[in-house]
Design an enzyme around this catalytic site. Sequence first.
Site, PDB file in Angstrom:
ATOM      1  N   LYS A  70      -1.952   1.574  -5.174  1.00 23.78           N
ATOM      2  CA  LYS A  70      -1.581   1.301  -6.568  1.00 23.78           C
ATOM      3  C   LYS A  70      -2.806   1.259  -7.473  1.00 23.78           C
ATOM      4  O   LYS A  70      -2.745   1.692  -8.625  1.00 23.78           O
ATOM      5  CB  LYS A  70      -0.780  -0.002  -6.669  1.00 23.78           C
ATOM      6  CG  LYS A  70       0.638   0.111  -6.114  1.00 23.78           C
ATOM      7  CD  LYS A  70       1.500  -1.108  -6.451  1.00 23.78           C
ATOM      8  CE  LYS A  70       2.972  -0.836  -6.096  1.00 23.78           C
ATOM      9  NZ  LYS A  70       3.838  -1.999  -6.362  1.00 23.78           N
ATOM     10  N   LYS A 103       9.638   2.561  -7.302  1.00 25.91           N
ATOM     11  CA  LYS A 103      10.029   2.322  -8.688  1.00 25.91           C
ATOM     12  C   LYS A 103       8.909   2.695  -9.632  1.00 25.91           C
ATOM     13  O   LYS A 103       9.114   3.305 -10.671  1.00 25.91           O
ATOM     14  CB  LYS A 103      10.368   0.839  -8.913  1.00 25.91           C
ATOM     15  CG  LYS A 103      11.694   0.398  -8.319  1.00 25.91           C
ATOM     16  CD  LYS A 103      12.179  -0.842  -9.041  1.00 25.91           C
ATOM     17  CE  LYS A 103      12.165  -2.124  -8.237  1.00 25.91           C
ATOM     18  NZ  LYS A 103      11.197  -2.526  -7.346  1.00 25.91           N
ATOM     19  N   LYS A 125       6.437   7.428  -0.215  1.00 27.70           N
ATOM     20  CA  LYS A 125       7.669   6.633  -0.292  1.00 27.70           C
ATOM     21  C   LYS A 125       8.273   6.718  -1.690  1.00 27.70           C
ATOM     22  O   LYS A 125       7.564   6.888  -2.681  1.00 27.70           O
ATOM     23  CB  LYS A 125       7.393   5.178   0.102  1.00 27.70           C
ATOM     24  CG  LYS A 125       6.925   4.295  -1.026  1.00 27.70           C
ATOM     25  CD  LYS A 125       6.855   2.838  -0.601  1.00 27.70           C
ATOM     26  CE  LYS A 125       6.682   1.955  -1.816  1.00 27.70           C
ATOM     27  NZ  LYS A 125       7.897   1.203  -2.156  1.00 27.70           N
TER      28      LYS A 125
HETATM   29  P1  ATP Z   1       7.175  -0.927  -6.948  1.00 26.73           P
HETATM   30  O1  ATP Z   1       6.830   0.531  -7.025  1.00 26.73           O
HETATM   31  O2  ATP Z   1       7.219  -1.616  -8.279  1.00 26.73           O
HETATM   32  O3  ATP Z   1       6.365  -1.668  -5.898  1.00 26.73           O
HETATM   33  P2  ATP Z   1       9.231  -0.569  -5.022  1.00 26.73           P
HETATM   34  O4  ATP Z   1      10.089   0.631  -5.201  1.00 26.73           O
HETATM   35  O5  ATP Z   1       8.162  -0.526  -3.988  1.00 26.73           O
HETATM   36  O6  ATP Z   1       8.676  -0.939  -6.452  1.00 26.73           O
HETATM   37  P3  ATP Z   1       9.763  -3.337  -4.493  1.00 26.73           P
HETATM   38  O7  ATP Z   1      10.435  -4.183  -5.497  1.00 26.73           O
HETATM   39  O8  ATP Z   1       8.278  -3.427  -4.325  1.00 26.73           O
HETATM   40  O9  ATP Z   1      10.184  -1.809  -4.750  1.00 26.73           O
HETATM   41  O10 ATP Z   1      10.418  -3.597  -3.062  1.00 26.73           O
HETATM   42  C1  ATP Z   1      11.729  -4.120  -2.894  1.00 26.73           C
HETATM   43  C2  ATP Z   1      12.187  -3.873  -1.474  1.00 26.73           C
HETATM   44  O11 ATP Z   1      12.471  -2.492  -1.317  1.00 26.73           O
HETATM   45  C3  ATP Z   1      11.127  -4.215  -0.421  1.00 26.73           C
HETATM   46  O12 ATP Z   1      11.773  -4.874   0.646  1.00 26.73           O
HETATM   47  C4  ATP Z   1      10.608  -2.885   0.027  1.00 26.73           C
HETATM   48  O13 ATP Z   1      10.210  -2.903   1.382  1.00 26.73           O
HETATM   49  C5  ATP Z   1      11.830  -1.995  -0.157  1.00 26.73           C
HETATM   50  N1  ATP Z   1      11.465  -0.610  -0.430  1.00 26.73           N
HETATM   51  C6  ATP Z   1      10.755  -0.169  -1.489  1.00 26.73           C
HETATM   52  N2  ATP Z   1      10.622   1.171  -1.445  1.00 26.73           N
HETATM   53  C7  ATP Z   1      11.267   1.579  -0.303  1.00 26.73           C
HETATM   54  C8  ATP Z   1      11.500   2.858   0.295  1.00 26.73           C
HETATM   55  N3  ATP Z   1      11.044   3.979  -0.256  1.00 26.73           N
HETATM   56  N4  ATP Z   1      12.208   2.911   1.448  1.00 26.73           N
HETATM   57  C9  ATP Z   1      12.685   1.780   2.008  1.00 26.73           C
HETATM   58  N5  ATP Z   1      12.501   0.544   1.502  1.00 26.73           N
HETATM   59  C10 ATP Z   1      11.814   0.435   0.353  1.00 26.73           C
HETATM   60 MG    MG Z   2       6.723  -2.121  -3.864  1.00 34.79          MG
END
Ligand code: ATP
Ligand code: MG
Length: 332
Positions: A112, A198, A195
């Site tokens: 990040k 968001k 991955k």
């Molecule tokens: P950000 O980019 O803001 O970190 P994020 O998409 O990684 O957002 P988080 O809110 O950090 O989402 O994570 C919420 C949950 O979703 C966590 O348990 C994380 O392990 C899961 N998660 C996030 N992205 C993935 C993915 N691509 N596949 C499976 N699980 C995911």
């Molecule tokens: Mg995350």
Amino acid sequence: RPRVLSGIQPTADSFHLGNYLGAVRNWVAMQETHDTFYCVVDLHAITMGHDPALLRQRTRLSAAQLLAAGLDPERCTLFVQSHVPEHPQLSWVMSCITGFGEASRMTQFKDKSAKQGTDRASVGLFTYPILQAADILLYQADAVPVGEDQRQHLELTRDLAQRFNTLFGKTFTVPSAFIVRDTAKITDLQEPTAKMSKSASSPAGIIELLEDPARSAKKIRSAVTDTGREIIFDPAAKPGVSNLLTIYSALTGRPIDDLVGAYDGKGYGDLKKDLAEVVVEFVRPVQERTRAYLDDPAQLDKLLAIGAEKARAVAVETLRAAYDKVGFLAPA
Ligand code: ATP
Ligand code: MG
């Protein structure tokens, strides 16, 4: 019942399929078998720069989506992280037993901060995994249901819990990771080796639960697929097709082998077309339920206030115990 804690960041208007399949879906299931604490982690959502009005809106949107996905406030404790001030209080203590080098090895920070430029990355982004450890340890969680991307942070949490217990006497439960095989990592549709995220994925790479389903369908139809034309499951050689098969299997319950058999002799286009329909069918009812919760923000806020009260009852006890062990003089 074993206790679990997990959190999700209000960093976007909508959750994506990775959030749902890697995490939220298990949160719903675990309400039946565990003592569950789920948290919209707004403190984590300000580590990379944010807009205040958007954050407030996204915090409600997140809670509404969690309820729409099946969290039941009667059976779980659903709350907003900033409503429980013990999180940052415990985080400070944990940060004082975390090594600088140890924190520097967290790959999410590297990823990040590289995106932002290392000089501009905040100290909050750097210490985020320590706050995350505090989130978990405050509730004495036995397990943490998260996607594969959080495995390293969970290791840090375990290390810190053990270290604190050794230094100051048994205080924290050492939690284990509850990472669901198969759907632990959903990848970006345009960049299938990264991955789905968001904050990091491009709009075309991410399926948002709340976007127009026609848009989701289009994104699936234009997902990057791999060279060759055979539909086989091989995440190393064919990350794009394998990701589509993972999503397909997770949403329908059909084993991946069955799908591979069913698409024998067919092309990528057939797979995408069918998966697009599956996704549209899945998101429609979720969107309807989310809208219903958003239509009554006062009621939503009330549910969150009740959740915060339940969470705080536990958090206050743990923080008091930790402060006492550390040697802070109790206020008279
Ligand atoms: P950000 O980019 O803001 O970190 P994020 O998409 O990684 O957002 P988080 O809110 O950090 O989402 O994570 C919420 C949950 O979703 C966590 O348990 C994380 O392990 C899961 N998660 C996030 N992205 C993935 C993915 N691509 N596949 C499976 N699980 C995911
Ligand atoms: Mg995350």
